[in-house]
Design a protein around this motif. Sequence first.
Motif, PDB file in Angstrom:
ATOM      1  N   GLU A  66     -17.284  10.972  -4.900  1.00 37.99           N
ATOM      2  CA  GLU A  66     -18.490  11.326  -5.638  1.00 37.99           C
ATOM      3  C   GLU A  66     -18.241  12.638  -6.360  1.00 37.99           C
ATOM      4  O   GLU A  66     -18.127  13.684  -5.725  1.00 37.99           O
ATOM      5  CB  GLU A  66     -19.665  11.521  -4.666  1.00 37.99           C
ATOM      6  CG  GLU A  66     -20.150  10.259  -4.034  1.00 37.99           C
ATOM      7  CD  GLU A  66     -20.843   9.343  -5.026  1.00 37.99           C
ATOM      8  OE1 GLU A  66     -21.434   9.857  -5.999  1.00 37.99           O
ATOM      9  OE2 GLU A  66     -20.796   8.130  -4.821  1.00 37.99           O
ATOM     10  N   PRO A  67     -18.147  12.621  -7.675  1.00 38.03           N
ATOM     11  CA  PRO A  67     -17.910  13.874  -8.385  1.00 38.03           C
ATOM     12  C   PRO A  67     -19.099  14.805  -8.260  1.00 38.03           C
ATOM     13  O   PRO A  67     -20.228  14.373  -8.043  1.00 38.03           O
ATOM     14  CB  PRO A  67     -17.715  13.432  -9.831  1.00 38.03           C
ATOM     15  CG  PRO A  67     -18.355  12.112  -9.941  1.00 38.03           C
ATOM     16  CD  PRO A  67     -18.277  11.476  -8.581  1.00 38.03           C
ATOM     17  N   ARG A  68     -18.833  16.088  -8.363  1.00 35.90           N
ATOM     18  CA  ARG A  68     -19.862  17.110  -8.201  1.00 35.90           C
ATOM     19  C   ARG A  68     -20.048  17.877  -9.505  1.00 35.90           C
ATOM     20  O   ARG A  68     -19.148  17.875 -10.344  1.00 35.90           O
ATOM     21  CB  ARG A  68     -19.420  18.092  -7.118  1.00 35.90           C
ATOM     22  CG  ARG A  68     -19.454  17.450  -5.759  1.00 35.90           C
ATOM     23  CD  ARG A  68     -18.298  17.809  -4.892  1.00 35.90           C
ATOM     24  NE  ARG A  68     -18.239  16.788  -3.843  1.00 35.90           N
ATOM     25  CZ  ARG A  68     -17.358  16.752  -2.876  1.00 35.90           C
ATOM     26  NH1 ARG A  68     -16.414  17.666  -2.816  1.00 35.90           N
ATOM     27  NH2 ARG A  68     -17.384  15.797  -1.991  1.00 35.90           N
ATOM     28  N   GLY A  90     -13.055   5.293 -10.528  1.00 29.10           N
ATOM     29  CA  GLY A  90     -14.353   4.770 -10.940  1.00 29.10           C
ATOM     30  C   GLY A  90     -15.326   5.856 -11.353  1.00 29.10           C
ATOM     31  O   GLY A  90     -16.281   5.616 -12.074  1.00 29.10           O
TER      32      GLY A  90
END
Lengths: 312, 401
Positions: A66-68, A90
């Motif tokens: 999950e990118p931040r 993704g």
Amino acid sequence: MLKTLRTVVLAGLVSLSPLAAGAASTKKLNVVASFSIIADFARHVGGDRIDLRSLVGANGDPHVYEPRPADVRTIAAADIVLVNGLRFEGFLRRLIEASGTKAPVVELTKGVRPLKSTEQAHDRERSGHHHHHGDYDPHAWQAVPNARIYVKNIVDAFCSIDPPGCTTYETNAKAYDATLSVLDDEIRTTIARIPPHKRVVITAHDAFGYFAHEYGLTFLAPEGLSTDAEAPASDIASLIRQIKRDKVAAVFGENITDPRLVQRIAAETGSKIGGELYSDALSRPDGPAATYVDMMKHNASTIRKAIAPDVP
Amino acid sequence: MTRVQTGTIGVLLTTLALNCAALAGEKTAWRLFVSDHSEPIVNVIDLLKQEKIETFATKAPARLYRSKTGRTVLAVQRGADLVTAIDSGISFEDHGDHGDIKVKAPRLLGVEIAGKQPSHVVEYGGEIAIFFDGEGRARIASERMILESKSVLRETAPGMPHHGVAVANDRYTLISEPNVKNSDALPIGIKIVDKSGAQIGGVHSCPDLHGEATSGNILVFSCATGLLVASMDGSTPQVKRLPYAAALPSGKTTTMLGGRGLQYFLGNYGSDKVVLMEPTEAEPFRLVTLPMRRVDFAVDPVRAKFAYIFTEDGRLHRLDVVAGKLDGSLRVTGPYSMDDHWNDPRPRLAVAADKIAVTDPARGVVALVDATSLTKAGEISLGGRPFNIVAVGGSGQTHDD
Ligand SMILES: [Zn+2]
């Protein structure tokens, strides 16, 4: 609405404006790699001419990353972004989009001959699970000849945006490529010692297609290409039947996956757990797979020891 | 082309279609579910036609919760001690190289989950935990079961009544620990129980627990002193404390949202500030001061770097969560003072495709704002006092089968 992901293939790189020559000699190239294995390649090529960051760190799972907001800022400040491609990352599209970066995004699998995703994995993904890499298996780095292509691509990319550093990148890459060549031979030698009928192993997710293809092993995996898709019970049942039929010697956990599924398969089939393989992430520096070379050696020798312990 | 993760992410396909020449049978559908503040009804709006297509009767005015997939909308009716389930009628199926969309009429599922004072609803890993304050327990359902009109998978043991919360996955439940001296007070922490109800480890202290959110694989609870950050990925849930930074003014978060597409949390912090929280960063808190007191907020699941905040002067503000700054605003409704009763009807937000929907209970309408340009994009008249709102939908392919 979102714009198209600005993925730049290498051919297009030359048209991008190089860093000002003066700036390049003082300022390090700000390189962002999508995950730890690519970061290791970049470090070998870039040496101390680059500042390097990896979005997904050691033991991190790029499938479910999950990118931040901090990653958006990292990308926004990058001179160049190195990614695997083949739809492995993704999270990349939203990150690039949110960052508004003008930095080239270089897919390192360019020039690799991609393997089709297995039909088995495909059917499984089709049964309602939402994570999917695409039609091709993205885990190309699991064959050393492909890693050499990644490295070549990194050199081309760095030279395009930092011409004054090109000689350094080429020199660094040449030395590293020699190491990779030796590594490739070592793995072939290791696997060649294993009797062919024993070369069937189980891993948690289908990350070793290129390894299998290159070095002559069969990997069976309950989870499919992505760690994000839970294996349906029916798939596990058929896998267990196959394991018993094919007399699979060992099952392996992975550093990025939950060990319970593999433990269950081992218990139900009476096969032993052969150890932990590193698929999509390096270990921490004090672990057995701190670099790509260590990772590949570790995987090959772990497999060899588990399925052919009597073979030297 | 890409995965369709949820209804809202499905909107990505609209864009991708532009790059993909041969996408036949592309379809987009968005619905707004809007409950009324005074009347026990849930209106369903077709957003593309901008008209009401259905009205469902409930037993009491409902708070609405949409599942992550958008297939299910839960109507939490505290006044009737009941939660009912609605099939949104819009579903997605990932076929790997493309996503299919199925659009049917919305319908009541006939699922009723009864219990005293239902409050927080939290979904994690496909399991939906509904906390019942009046019983101090949670009932846990899976979306799949609800859609098959079967409701409760399991429930936790009854506890002391309190305003609590629970989060469940297939193995563990995190549940609030009441203040035994005063059940009217907020909970004092979180404990972890396994499926048999056995407690694992001690209570993780979280004084004045109120507010929880998930973003990706991280789950946070807000406490008077900071956050509890939980990860349910490993073999047992890992819980860590993250105290508020010393540099923050005195205050706390009591309502939180989890970022979608980017992993962050957005919480209130006092009445006229919000705080952006990134638990894994060295400096995890960024405070943003609002021009007026906050009425409601929402994260944008499509344009991941934006969230929206509605303030009592009737303005909608856009928050750039990467920069940590408000970067635009628009007057949408008349003023709604926060001075009166907390439960007075005030605007609520939902993001649907490229629109932000804002309920305007005083005028009986749902106002629409274009999310890209932050300009007015019409309004839909419903009458009554439109209050809670959720959006479901997206784009996908259809087949002629
Ligand atoms: Zn993988």
